[in-house]
Write an enzyme that holds these catalytic residues in place. Structure first.
Site, PDB file in Angstrom:
ATOM      1  N   CYS A  99      -0.021   3.777   2.636  1.00 23.67           N
ATOM      2  CA  CYS A  99       0.317   3.377   3.965  1.00 23.67           C
ATOM      3  C   CYS A  99       1.801   3.673   4.034  1.00 23.67           C
ATOM      4  O   CYS A  99       2.130   4.223   5.485  1.00 23.67           O
ATOM      5  CB  CYS A  99       0.260   1.868   3.898  1.00 23.67           C
ATOM      6  N   CYS A 143       0.861  -1.280  -0.051  1.00 24.32           N
ATOM      7  CA  CYS A 143      -0.012   0.076  -0.066  1.00 24.32           C
ATOM      8  C   CYS A 143       1.162   1.350   0.111  1.00 24.32           C
ATOM      9  O   CYS A 143       1.624   1.402   0.881  1.00 24.32           O
ATOM     10  CB  CYS A 143      -0.930  -0.066   1.345  1.00 24.32           C
TER      11      CYS A 143
END
Length: 325
Positions: free
Chosen positions: A70, A67
């Site tokens: 993230c 991600c």
């Protein structure tokens, strides 16, 4: 004014550095930051999040290695949590390795941060939000940041005032001086230390301490009161022998000039009740004397004594009875 040129360094300076350490200690002990941020698993979620959130809010960061957002969020949220110094904890959960919790919470997009408090989820956000928004989020779930330094200063000032009220001038002055070393423009500490010097009889040093003040400090009510007290003491020293004034009043109770002088002397001696009664007596006998000078002098006394001093409260009741009878 600055801490280096404060004149209190002489009489009371020997102890003033003892508590001047505001902000010197780190917000968290070595290694504590690592305790604020940790990874968790499905097996440990109850311990690391549910139970821990009963002690302080816990932010759970649901993320995955693939991600991109993230990776953007991670350094920012870890920085803010570390700077929060224990107001919240951050628990990170890799949803690739531990998908069940995220599924139970209905998380469909990451990064997602859920705040837990008292054992349950209470708020959250999704996406790589800016640092300012994370700070606002922490303030929302944990309460606003407390200024520990200011809280410590207020506590020291309260202790110093209690010592001063109890007559312990040396230790009170030491604490007021310590605050001034940490915050040279603290009005309460300036007026408190000046009061210690006045009560110790060091009028010259008290004057020096309160000289060259900024406009804001010069208007502070506490500092104004100390300066008025200094004026009253210096004036009283020039008013003559109190015993001679007592004799003059015994011979002529309507010698209002002598009675006002005696009131001023008794005031600086600390006999506030007698000082007020002399001025109230002049008001009863001749309100017009010196253009209502007794009342004006009594109001000056009140400024120095403070509005909640027992002598002020008592004299105000008597003054009201005269004015409105």
């Amino acid at each position: 004014m600055s801490g280096s040129d404060n004149p209190y360094a002489g009489s009371y300076g020997s102890q003033m550095t003892a508590t001047a350490s505001y902000g010197a200690a780190p917000a968290t002990a070595p290694g504590a930051a690592s305790d604020l941020i940790k990874e968790t698993t499905t097996a440990n979620f109850t311990r690391d999040v549910i139970e821990a959130s009963r002690q302080q809010p816990v932010l759970v960061d649901f993320w995955a290695p693939w991600c991109g957002p993230c990776k953007q969020l991670t350094p920012v949220i870890e920085k803010v949590v570390t700077e929060a110094a224990g107001r919240v904890r951050l628990v990170k959960m890799n949803i690739d390795d531990h998908p069940s919790i995220a599924g139970q919470l209905g998380i469909q997009s990451i990064p997602a941060v859920i705040a837990f408090s008292a054992g349950r989820p209470v708020d959250g956000f999704m996406g790589a939000v800016p640092e300012s928004q994370i700070r606002e989020f922490i303030d929302k779930v944990a309460g606003p940041q407390v200024d520990d330094r200011q809280a410590e200063i207020e506590a020291v000032l309260a202790e110093a005032k209690a010592l001063f009220d109890g007559g312990d001038l040396e230790n009170a002055a030491s604490l007021f001086g310590a605050v001034l070393q940490a915050d040279p423009d603290n009005a309460a500490a300036l007026s408190g230390l000046a009061s210690c010097l006045v009560d110790a009889g060091d009028l010259e040093q008290a004057r020096a301490l309160l000289s060259d003040l900024s406009e804001a400090l010069a208007k502070d009510a506490g500092i104004v009161a100390v300066l008025k007290k200094l004026d009253q003491i210096e004036e009283a020293r020039k008013l003559g022998d109190p015993q001679a004034l007592e004799k003059a009043l015994a011979a002529n109770p309507d010698d209002h000039a002598a009675r006002i002088k005696l009131a001023k002397i008794r005031n600086v001696e600390g006999d506030r009740e007698t000082a007020a009664d002399h001025l109230l007596t002049v008001m009863k006998r001749d309100r017009a004397f010196e253009d209502d000078g007794a009342r004006r002098e009594l109001l000056q006394f009140f400024e120095v004594w403070g509005p909640m001093d027992p002598a002020t409260l008592s004299a105000r009741r008597k003054l009201s009875a005269i004015l409105f009878s």
